[in-house]
Motif scaffolding. Structure first.
Motif, PDB file in Angstrom:
ATOM      1  N   LEU A 131      44.700  59.161  20.894  1.00 33.92           N
ATOM      2  CA  LEU A 131      43.273  59.432  20.712  1.00 33.92           C
ATOM      3  C   LEU A 131      42.460  58.175  20.993  1.00 33.92           C
ATOM      4  O   LEU A 131      41.453  58.221  21.707  1.00 33.92           O
ATOM      5  CB  LEU A 131      43.012  59.941  19.288  1.00 33.92           C
ATOM      6  N   ARG A 132      42.900  57.053  20.449  1.00 36.00           N
ATOM      7  CA  ARG A 132      42.192  55.782  20.671  1.00 36.00           C
ATOM      8  C   ARG A 132      42.186  55.404  22.149  1.00 36.00           C
ATOM      9  O   ARG A 132      41.170  54.972  22.681  1.00 36.00           O
ATOM     10  CB  ARG A 132      42.839  54.686  19.818  1.00 36.00           C
ATOM     11  N   PHE A 133      43.326  55.554  22.823  1.00 36.05           N
ATOM     12  CA  PHE A 133      43.405  55.239  24.247  1.00 36.05           C
ATOM     13  C   PHE A 133      42.434  56.081  25.060  1.00 36.05           C
ATOM     14  O   PHE A 133      41.739  55.572  25.940  1.00 36.05           O
ATOM     15  CB  PHE A 133      44.827  55.460  24.777  1.00 36.05           C
ATOM     16  N   VAL A 134      42.390  57.366  24.785  1.00 37.41           N
ATOM     17  CA  VAL A 134      41.525  58.269  25.553  1.00 37.41           C
ATOM     18  C   VAL A 134      40.056  57.923  25.333  1.00 37.41           C
ATOM     19  O   VAL A 134      39.274  57.861  26.296  1.00 37.41           O
ATOM     20  CB  VAL A 134      41.820  59.745  25.188  1.00 37.41           C
ATOM     21  N   ILE A 135      39.677  57.670  24.095  1.00 37.53           N
ATOM     22  CA  ILE A 135      38.276  57.342  23.816  1.00 37.53           C
ATOM     23  C   ILE A 135      37.925  55.987  24.423  1.00 37.53           C
ATOM     24  O   ILE A 135      36.852  55.821  25.016  1.00 37.53           O
ATOM     25  CB  ILE A 135      37.998  57.394  22.305  1.00 37.53           C
ATOM     26  N   GLU A 136      38.816  54.996  24.314  1.00 33.52           N
ATOM     27  CA  GLU A 136      38.554  53.698  24.923  1.00 33.52           C
ATOM     28  C   GLU A 136      38.453  53.794  26.434  1.00 33.52           C
ATOM     29  O   GLU A 136      37.637  53.099  27.046  1.00 33.52           O
ATOM     30  CB  GLU A 136      39.643  52.694  24.544  1.00 33.52           C
ATOM     31  N   ALA A 137      39.266  54.637  27.042  1.00 24.68           N
ATOM     32  CA  ALA A 137      39.196  54.806  28.496  1.00 24.68           C
ATOM     33  C   ALA A 137      37.850  55.390  28.908  1.00 24.68           C
ATOM     34  O   ALA A 137      37.240  54.943  29.890  1.00 24.68           O
ATOM     35  CB  ALA A 137      40.338  55.700  28.985  1.00 24.68           C
ATOM     36  N   GLY A 138      37.370  56.368  28.160  1.00 17.52           N
ATOM     37  CA  GLY A 138      36.056  56.941  28.462  1.00 17.52           C
ATOM     38  C   GLY A 138      34.940  55.933  28.289  1.00 17.52           C
ATOM     39  O   GLY A 138      34.035  55.833  29.134  1.00 17.52           O
ATOM     40  N   VAL A 139      34.985  55.150  27.211  1.00 17.02           N
ATOM     41  CA  VAL A 139      33.951  54.147  26.973  1.00 17.02           C
ATOM     42  C   VAL A 139      34.026  53.049  28.039  1.00 17.02           C
ATOM     43  O   VAL A 139      32.995  52.584  28.534  1.00 17.02           O
ATOM     44  CB  VAL A 139      34.094  53.560  25.548  1.00 17.02           C
ATOM     45  N   ALA A 140      35.239  52.641  28.413  1.00 20.56           N
ATOM     46  CA  ALA A 140      35.385  51.618  29.453  1.00 20.56           C
ATOM     47  C   ALA A 140      34.857  52.118  30.794  1.00 20.56           C
ATOM     48  O   ALA A 140      34.214  51.375  31.534  1.00 20.56           O
ATOM     49  CB  ALA A 140      36.849  51.209  29.585  1.00 20.56           C
ATOM     50  N   LEU A 141      35.099  53.371  31.102  1.00 21.88           N
ATOM     51  CA  LEU A 141      34.597  53.943  32.352  1.00 21.88           C
ATOM     52  C   LEU A 141      33.070  53.960  32.368  1.00 21.88           C
ATOM     53  O   LEU A 141      32.443  53.629  33.385  1.00 21.88           O
ATOM     54  CB  LEU A 141      35.151  55.356  32.531  1.00 21.88           C
ATOM     55  N   VAL A 142      32.466  54.297  31.246  1.00 17.79           N
ATOM     56  CA  VAL A 142      31.009  54.286  31.158  1.00 17.79           C
ATOM     57  C   VAL A 142      30.481  52.855  31.247  1.00 17.79           C
ATOM     58  O   VAL A 142      29.464  52.597  31.903  1.00 17.79           O
ATOM     59  CB  VAL A 142      30.537  54.979  29.858  1.00 17.79           C
ATOM     60  N   ALA A 143      31.170  51.904  30.615  1.00 24.44           N
ATOM     61  CA  ALA A 143      30.750  50.505  30.697  1.00 24.44           C
ATOM     62  C   ALA A 143      30.816  50.003  32.134  1.00 24.44           C
ATOM     63  O   ALA A 143      29.926  49.274  32.588  1.00 24.44           O
ATOM     64  CB  ALA A 143      31.620  49.638  29.788  1.00 24.44           C
ATOM     65  N   ILE A 144      31.844  50.403  32.861  1.00 20.55           N
ATOM     66  CA  ILE A 144      31.953  50.015  34.271  1.00 20.55           C
ATOM     67  C   ILE A 144      30.792  50.606  35.062  1.00 20.55           C
ATOM     68  O   ILE A 144      30.178  49.934  35.891  1.00 20.55           O
ATOM     69  CB  ILE A 144      33.313  50.467  34.850  1.00 20.55           C
ATOM     70  N   ALA A 145      30.468  51.864  34.801  1.00 19.59           N
ATOM     71  CA  ALA A 145      29.351  52.501  35.503  1.00 19.59           C
ATOM     72  C   ALA A 145      28.034  51.807  35.179  1.00 19.59           C
ATOM     73  O   ALA A 145      27.205  51.576  36.067  1.00 19.59           O
ATOM     74  CB  ALA A 145      29.282  53.982  35.138  1.00 19.59           C
ATOM     75  N   GLU A 146      27.810  51.456  33.906  1.00 18.06           N
ATOM     76  CA  GLU A 146      26.573  50.769  33.521  1.00 18.06           C
ATOM     77  C   GLU A 146      26.490  49.393  34.164  1.00 18.06           C
ATOM     78  O   GLU A 146      25.433  49.000  34.662  1.00 18.06           O
ATOM     79  CB  GLU A 146      26.490  50.645  32.003  1.00 18.06           C
ATOM     80  N   ASN A 147      27.605  48.665  34.154  1.00 19.89           N
ATOM     81  CA  ASN A 147      27.603  47.336  34.759  1.00 19.89           C
ATOM     82  C   ASN A 147      27.407  47.411  36.267  1.00 19.89           C
ATOM     83  O   ASN A 147      26.722  46.571  36.847  1.00 19.89           O
ATOM     84  CB  ASN A 147      28.903  46.596  34.422  1.00 19.89           C
ATOM     85  N   THR A 148      27.988  48.406  36.897  1.00 16.20           N
ATOM     86  CA  THR A 148      27.805  48.579  38.336  1.00 16.20           C
ATOM     87  C   THR A 148      26.357  48.915  38.649  1.00 16.20           C
ATOM     88  O   THR A 148      25.779  48.389  39.606  1.00 16.20           O
ATOM     89  CB  THR A 148      28.740  49.686  38.868  1.00 16.20           C
ATOM     90  N   GLU A 149      25.762  49.778  37.833  1.00 14.71           N
ATOM     91  CA  GLU A 149      24.356  50.131  38.023  1.00 14.71           C
ATOM     92  C   GLU A 149      23.462  48.911  37.851  1.00 14.71           C
ATOM     93  O   GLU A 149      22.540  48.679  38.640  1.00 14.71           O
ATOM     94  CB  GLU A 149      23.968  51.216  37.017  1.00 14.71           C
ATOM     95  N   ARG A 150      23.744  48.111  36.834  1.00 18.32           N
ATOM     96  CA  ARG A 150      22.955  46.905  36.583  1.00 18.32           C
ATOM     97  C   ARG A 150      23.136  45.894  37.718  1.00 18.32           C
ATOM     98  O   ARG A 150      22.183  45.254  38.147  1.00 18.32           O
ATOM     99  CB  ARG A 150      23.361  46.297  35.248  1.00 18.32           C
ATOM    100  N   THR A 151      24.368  45.749  38.202  1.00 23.84           N
ATOM    101  CA  THR A 151      24.625  44.826  39.307  1.00 23.84           C
ATOM    102  C   THR A 151      23.894  45.272  40.564  1.00 23.84           C
ATOM    103  O   THR A 151      23.301  44.463  41.277  1.00 23.84           O
ATOM    104  CB  THR A 151      26.140  44.735  39.580  1.00 23.84           C
ATOM    105  N   ALA A 152      23.927  46.574  40.837  1.00 18.80           N
ATOM    106  CA  ALA A 152      23.229  47.084  42.022  1.00 18.80           C
ATOM    107  C   ALA A 152      21.723  46.893  41.894  1.00 18.80           C
ATOM    108  O   ALA A 152      21.048  46.579  42.886  1.00 18.80           O
ATOM    109  CB  ALA A 152      23.560  48.566  42.217  1.00 18.80           C
TER     110      ALA A 152
END
Length: 158
Positions: A131-152
């Motif tokens: 459960l922790r792995f799945v939730i962390e993976a989702g949060v990490a994916l969103v963090a990557i998307a936010e950082n990519t958006e901010r970088t762009a």
């Protein structure tokens, strides 16, 4: 013939230390807590919390705003409660069945009790880890998307 040395990327107009010092002096930008030593502003709070409401992000049909970080702790808590309920009911059911089997099949009853006491906690532990792995993976994916958006958004186009 090939070019032996590729051309280096252009350097910024201002060194990072100077940009950081300038930004630290002009620290009046709303939502910015200051700058780090590279000149990048540090935002205050969650990126989605700055100027955006939860309900507007929830009903954003373009999916440009994320709510995953806000709901991750709720999902984790609900998952822990569900795993806890399943653990208690499985242990109780296994022990009751094992005790009920003792009079007519003592070996089977003891085996059921021992396997319940050993296997169910191990499976519950693995369920919590998964459960922790799945939730962390989702949060990490969103963090990557936010950082990519901010970088762009901060990438300068010439």
């Amino acid at each position: 013939m090939t070019d032996p040395q590729p051309t280096p990327p252009p350097l910024p107009d201002v060194p990072a230390a100077a940009a950081a010092q300038e930004a630290a002096q002009a620290d009046s930008t709303p939502g910015v807590a200051g700058v780090d030593d590279t000149g990048v502003p540090r935002l205050v709070g969650d990126l989605d919390d700055i100027g955006r409401g939860f309900l507007s992000a929830l009903f954003d049909i373009t999916f440009t705003r994320f709510i995953t970080r806000r709901l991750a702790s709720v999902f984790f808590l609900v998952g822990l409660v569900a795993i806890g309920i399943a653990f208690v009911s499985t242990v109780a059911g296994g022990l009751i069945s094992g005790i009920g089997a003792l009079p007519w099949n003592p070996g089977g009853g003891i085996a059921l009790i021992l396997s319940t006491v050993i296997v169910v906690p191990v499976l519950a532990f693995f369920a919590v880890v998964l459960l922790r792995f799945v939730i962390e993976a989702g949060v990490a994916l969103v963090a990557i998307a936010e950082n990519t958006e901010r970088t762009a958004a901060n990438t300068r186009r010439d």
